[in-house]
Design a protein around this motif. Structure first.
Motif, mmCIF file in Angstrom:
data_model
loop_
_atom_site.group_PDB
_atom_site.id
_atom_site.type_symbol
_atom_site.label_atom_id
_atom_site.label_comp_id
_atom_site.label_asym_id
_atom_site.label_seq_id
_atom_site.Cartn_x
_atom_site.Cartn_y
_atom_site.Cartn_z
ATOM 1 N N LYS A 1 0.828 -1.204 0.000
ATOM 2 C CA LYS A 1 0.000 0.000 0.000
ATOM 3 C C LYS A 1 0.868 1.262 0.000
ATOM 4 O O LYS A 1 0.362 2.385 0.091
ATOM 5 C CB LYS A 1 -0.902 0.015 1.243
ATOM 6 N N GLY A 2 2.206 1.048 0.013
ATOM 7 C CA GLY A 2 3.088 2.207 -0.059
ATOM 8 C C GLY A 2 3.479 2.794 1.283
ATOM 9 O O GLY A 2 3.996 3.912 1.382
ATOM 10 N N ILE A 3 3.266 2.016 2.310
ATOM 11 C CA ILE A 3 3.593 2.499 3.658
ATOM 12 C C ILE A 3 4.885 1.830 4.131
ATOM 13 O O ILE A 3 5.110 0.651 3.862
ATOM 14 C CB ILE A 3 2.437 2.131 4.628
ATOM 15 N N ASP A 4 5.711 2.582 4.874
ATOM 16 C CA ASP A 4 6.920 2.002 5.452
ATOM 17 C C ASP A 4 6.506 1.134 6.644
ATOM 18 O O ASP A 4 6.153 1.656 7.701
ATOM 19 C CB ASP A 4 7.853 3.143 5.900
ATOM 20 N N ALA A 5 6.524 -0.172 6.427
ATOM 21 C CA ALA A 5 6.098 -1.082 7.502
ATOM 22 C C ALA A 5 7.022 -2.275 7.531
ATOM 23 O O ALA A 5 7.496 -2.729 6.477
ATOM 24 C CB ALA A 5 4.655 -1.537 7.264
ATOM 25 N N SER A 6 7.306 -2.792 8.735
ATOM 26 C CA SER A 6 8.161 -3.971 8.805
ATOM 27 C C SER A 6 7.703 -4.940 9.888
ATOM 28 O O SER A 6 7.148 -4.535 10.909
ATOM 29 C CB SER A 6 9.617 -3.560 9.061
ATOM 30 N N TYR A 7 7.928 -6.199 9.606
ATOM 31 C CA TYR A 7 7.655 -7.275 10.570
ATOM 32 C C TYR A 7 8.716 -7.220 11.666
ATOM 33 O O TYR A 7 9.899 -7.000 11.378
ATOM 34 C CB TYR A 7 7.701 -8.615 9.835
ATOM 35 N N VAL A 8 8.315 -7.422 12.910
ATOM 36 C CA VAL A 8 9.291 -7.489 14.010
ATOM 37 C C VAL A 8 9.362 -8.914 14.535
ATOM 38 O O VAL A 8 8.336 -9.496 14.900
ATOM 39 C CB VAL A 8 8.919 -6.537 15.166
ATOM 40 N N ASP A 9 10.551 -9.451 14.554
ATOM 41 C CA ASP A 9 10.761 -10.791 15.118
ATOM 42 C C ASP A 9 10.889 -10.653 16.645
ATOM 43 O O ASP A 9 11.818 -10.004 17.134
ATOM 44 C CB ASP A 9 12.058 -11.363 14.526
ATOM 45 N N PRO A 10 9.986 -11.245 17.421
ATOM 46 C CA PRO A 10 10.031 -11.096 18.894
ATOM 47 C C PRO A 10 11.362 -11.533 19.489
ATOM 48 O O PRO A 10 11.794 -10.990 20.500
ATOM 49 C CB PRO A 10 8.898 -12.012 19.372
ATOM 50 N N LYS A 11 12.013 -12.500 18.846
ATOM 51 C CA LYS A 11 13.278 -12.997 19.393
ATOM 52 C C LYS A 11 14.350 -11.915 19.264
ATOM 53 O O LYS A 11 15.049 -11.590 20.222
ATOM 54 C CB LYS A 11 13.717 -14.222 18.601
ATOM 55 N N GLU A 12 14.419 -11.349 18.107
ATOM 56 C CA GLU A 12 15.437 -10.343 17.832
ATOM 57 C C GLU A 12 15.116 -9.045 18.586
ATOM 58 O O GLU A 12 16.009 -8.325 19.041
ATOM 59 C CB GLU A 12 15.486 -10.155 16.302
ATOM 60 N N ALA A 13 13.809 -8.773 18.794
ATOM 61 C CA ALA A 13 13.423 -7.555 19.516
ATOM 62 C C ALA A 13 13.591 -7.704 21.030
ATOM 63 O O ALA A 13 13.649 -6.718 21.757
ATOM 64 C CB ALA A 13 11.975 -7.192 19.199
ATOM 65 N N GLY A 14 13.658 -8.958 21.494
ATOM 66 C CA GLY A 14 13.919 -9.178 22.920
ATOM 67 C C GLY A 14 12.704 -9.435 23.788
ATOM 68 O O GLY A 14 12.691 -9.104 24.974
ATOM 69 N N LEU A 15 11.649 -10.058 23.220
ATOM 70 C CA LEU A 15 10.499 -10.433 24.060
ATOM 71 C C LEU A 15 10.790 -11.800 24.683
ATOM 72 O O LEU A 15 10.460 -12.849 24.150
ATOM 73 C CB LEU A 15 9.200 -10.456 23.237
ATOM 74 N N TYR A 16 11.473 -11.753 25.833
ATOM 75 C CA TYR A 16 11.843 -12.991 26.516
ATOM 76 C C TYR A 16 10.776 -13.421 27.520
ATOM 77 O O TYR A 16 10.195 -12.585 28.214
ATOM 78 C CB TYR A 16 13.179 -12.804 27.248
ATOM 79 N N VAL A 17 10.552 -14.737 27.536
ATOM 80 C CA VAL A 17 9.516 -15.266 28.431
ATOM 81 C C VAL A 17 10.040 -16.483 29.180
ATOM 82 O O VAL A 17 11.067 -17.054 28.820
ATOM 83 C CB VAL A 17 8.244 -15.656 27.633
ATOM 84 N N SER A 18 9.286 -16.896 30.217
ATOM 85 C CA SER A 18 9.639 -18.100 30.979
ATOM 86 C C SER A 18 9.324 -19.331 30.122
ATOM 87 O O SER A 18 8.473 -19.269 29.239
ATOM 88 C CB SER A 18 8.831 -18.146 32.272
ATOM 89 N N ASN A 19 10.008 -20.436 30.387
ATOM 90 C CA ASN A 19 9.767 -21.620 29.549
ATOM 91 C C ASN A 19 8.644 -22.502 30.090
ATOM 92 O O ASN A 19 8.837 -23.653 30.442
ATOM 93 C CB ASN A 19 11.048 -22.418 29.306
ATOM 94 N N GLU A 20 7.423 -21.891 30.125
ATOM 95 C CA GLU A 20 6.235 -22.646 30.530
ATOM 96 C C GLU A 20 5.312 -22.751 29.317
ATOM 97 O O GLU A 20 4.664 -21.774 28.954
ATOM 98 C CB GLU A 20 5.489 -21.900 31.641
ATOM 99 N N PRO A 21 5.230 -23.923 28.703
ATOM 100 C CA PRO A 21 4.410 -24.045 27.498
ATOM 101 C C PRO A 21 2.947 -23.649 27.773
ATOM 102 O O PRO A 21 2.360 -24.073 28.768
ATOM 103 C CB PRO A 21 4.493 -25.538 27.148
ATOM 104 N N GLY A 22 2.400 -22.809 26.902
ATOM 105 C CA GLY A 22 0.990 -22.416 27.019
ATOM 106 C C GLY A 22 0.694 -21.458 28.147
ATOM 107 O O GLY A 22 -0.452 -21.038 28.334
ATOM 108 N N ASN A 23 1.709 -21.105 28.938
ATOM 109 C CA ASN A 23 1.468 -20.204 30.061
ATOM 110 C C ASN A 23 2.719 -19.384 30.367
ATOM 111 O O ASN A 23 3.053 -19.120 31.518
ATOM 112 C CB ASN A 23 1.030 -21.004 31.288
ATOM 113 N N ALA A 24 3.411 -18.974 29.318
ATOM 114 C CA ALA A 24 4.664 -18.248 29.495
ATOM 115 C C ALA A 24 4.418 -16.909 30.198
ATOM 116 O O ALA A 24 3.359 -16.303 30.054
ATOM 117 C CB ALA A 24 5.292 -18.002 28.130
#
Lengths: 453, 453
Positions: free
Chosen positions: A134-157
């Motif tokens: 559509k001509g807009i400056d937009a980009s996908y953000v990878d949560p890993k690279e952006a730093g969204l760290y979570v606990s290792n609890e499957p389904g309930n991080a």
């Protein structure tokens, strides 16, 4: 700056994505877009997340989920075709799904999280591609690279505290950032999902991390209503409510927003605005830390059923130090969580959700309380409903209880219990389940409007 | 067979003893008479028990309680003279007092019990002599010889279970038995007294042991009233109330009968009849196990002040298993006993008597709750009064809460909390102490009668 989150039904088709695009670009403050996986297009449709779960389950059973996999690709293809996106994007999504489905299955819960998260992850890529087309400056953000760290609890991080500082750096990126909801990465780099409705959590975390002015949550209803629309037709819309009011209402059957999702926004004092993708002109409902009490003492009435009470009486109970604590310890021991403990002088009731009990467990509860606490009487009363009458500052409005209880008396509803005291935001009435609808109607009529027959 | 107990004011003078005699002989079922020590003859008078305590204290300080001892003997002499009893009886009483006051003082608490008990013990001897002089077969019963065994806790003795079978044998004795109230003997033969008002306990134990049909408790009021006469002039008399109603009322300021005293009668299902020695024709108040609910939903209104609440809030508290139990454990740890725990979704209040607290303890409570439970907010609210609206089966009378809360609203009383649920016998309202009298009046007016100005 605003963080704007779209739910599954807002992203279910190309037509919906056109609406999303218009909404985002209509306000230059809308910088971070959080997306769910494509939801239902019509009532009988299947959500992408559910297709993914089916695929993952078949793989875990060593079956080939041919049909489900095709349906899945078809969902993304339909959207891409409708929007005129290049075929490569679908090829990329297909490869990603295949890779995940063929990943290590030694830990089935982790495998499931990896597969489930792909619905949001690929949708974020698709939405970013659409915005760019559509001509807009937009980009996908990878949560890993952006730093969204979570606990290792499957389904309930649970989000890890260091994520907030890392995510703040997203401010440095230009253009519109499209962030996939629902999951994050452990420190070891594995995918873990939040609990269901987890995209709301992602939006809330980003709003907090980026110190946003507003967290906009776009869904498919015009507003939060003063009462459940499935009980009373065309109820009043709530324009503004506080976090506490939202929490009290969501406890008893209001499910517009997953209340736990609000915690990061709540802690940072960021208002949340619930709006309708299909009717963005509607005012929506704003959830704020504080509000003016201008529309009367009551803002909403909620109810929920499936409760029971354990009634314990013992003559001179109130002279016995530790009685209540011992009773609660027995329940904790039996793995039961309880809601309220109204008490008389020589008796105490514990209100809990009755789905925690069965005949055997009930016998055990009665036996232990009688035996260990020497109670005179122990009995379990079933099929209770709790009615929450909610409104900030209500308690200081003399006569609210009189109006509510009179309305219930007029409707011939017997009040089994009342809990008012702790909360300054709500009054709770316990009634028999058979009286629930009559009770909700009576209170709604008293504080809002005549209910159409 | 009836056990009949007379309080101190019923036995304060010869004139009073004549009334007691007439009451006892007017009903052949009145076989066992339990007596207190002589009480006050006029408002400024001193009770025999208080004189005994003064004498004992002076002896413990190695002082000679000449004045008090003379006043003591004078009390008994005046009664004996009035009734024309022989001088020997006073000589015997004087010897007994002297012997006790000169007994072993190595354990001051036990010495005190020995001295205090003599008021009742000697009065029983005097009453029996008076009855015999009137030509009635009457005898004093020695609790030791009859088998009223108690635990060796000075001032707080508990009856031992084996006493009941032993005391049942009193049935074999002819004539009227005059039994001293207030004390029993340890297995080692030492005197131990019950808690204050202990003569009521003796009567209750005897009624249970002898399987009496009725336990009559003669005092100096015509009845238990529907509300405290010091708050509202000429209140309605209660003709019949249940044990549970009595207990709920006595909790909040009704003090006609010491509620713990009723336990033995309550356990045996023996009704208790409160009557007035000075007006035996009055109907009095009967305390029964069950009654017909014929006089409306509410039987009485009681109130008590001096409460405070500890308010604790924490977002998502209700998801946290064990929160309530941990909070109560902290209070138990600090030696605090609590009354009620009304709760919202994310908050909990603990209501307790504020005389247990001081500034230092409050700071400690707040610190520990904040630190150990990570609460968002902890605050202590002072100067609360509890209003108990009591009536058997009230809860099943639709509209009682509406009437009560409307009356409070009309009187402009803000309801700080409501506890209704556990008890089927009462509703509790928490209000500010400054609103207490207005609240009691409003509720009394609503359920009973216009209050004279």
């Amino acid at each position: 700056m605003k963080v704007i989150k779209f739910g599954g039904s807002s992203l279910a088709s190309g037509t919906q994505l056109e609406k999303v695009f218009e909404i985002v670009i209509s306000d230059p403050e809308r910088k971070v877009v959080v997306v769910s996986a494509p939801g239902k297009r019509y009532p009988d449709d299947t959500k992408v997340t559910d297709l993914l779960i089916e695929c993952a389950n078949k793989h875990l059973e060593n079956k080939e989920p041919k049909e489900e996999f095709e349906a899945l690709i078809e969902r993304y293809t339909a959207i891409a075709d409708e929007l005129g996106l290049p075929a490569e994007i679908i090829a990329e999504i297909k490869t990603d799904f295949s890779n995940r489905l063929n990943a290590d299955k030694s830990n089935p819960d982790r495998f499931m999280d990896l597969v489930k998260a792909s619905g949001e992850d690929n949708n974020a890529k698709l939405v970013a591609a659409f915005f760019r087309k559509k001509g807009i400056d937009a980009s996908y953000v990878d949560p890993k690279e952006a730093g969204l760290y979570v606990s290792n609890e499957p389904g309930n991080a649970q989000v890890l505290p260091e994520s907030y500082e890392l995510l703040f750096k997203l401010h440095e990126r230009p253009g519109i950032l499209v962030f996939p909801g629902f999951f994050g990465y452990s420190k070891e780099g594995e995918v873990f999902t939040f609990s269901r409705s987890g995209s709301d959590i992602t939006g809330s975390i980003l709003a907090n991390a980026l110190k946003a002015d507003l967290y906009e949550n776009f869904t498919d209803v015009d507003a939060v209503y003063a009462v459940n629309p499935s009980l009373i037709a065309r109820p009043k819309e709530i324009k503004e409510l506080t976090f506490r009011e939202m929490r009290e209402l969501s406890y008893a059957g209001f499910s517009v927003l997953h209340d736990e999702a609000l915690v990061p926004a709540f802690r940072a004092g960021i208002p949340v605005h619930i709006k309708n993708t299909n009717n963005p002109q509607a005012h929506g409902t704003k959830i704020v830390a504080e509000r003016d009490n201008t529309n009367g003492p009551v803002i909403g009435v909620a109810s929920d059923e499936g409760f029971c009470s354990i009634y314990v009486s013992k003559y001179l109970m109130n002279r016995e130090i530790g009685f209540g604590r011992k009773l609660l310890s027995i329940l904790e021991d039996l793995g039961l969580s309880y809601e309220h403990t109204p008490s008389g002088i020589d008796d105490l009731s514990v209100i809990l959700r009755e789905n925690q009990l069965n005949a055997e467990k009930e016998a055990e509860i009665i036996r232990r309380i009688k035996y260990e606490l020497h109670a005179d009487e122990v009995k379990i009363v079933h099929s209770l409903a709790l009615i929450m009458v909610v409104g900030e500052g209500m308690r200081h409005n003399i006569g609210t209880m009189a109006r509510a209880s009179k309305a219930l008396a007029k409707a011939e509803v017997n009040i089994e219990m009342i809990n008012q005291g702790s909360s300054e935001v709500s009054m709770m009435f316990g009634v028999k389940e058979v009286d629930e609808l009559r009770a909700v109607k009576a209170i709604y009529e008293e504080f809002f409007a005549a209910v159409p027959v």
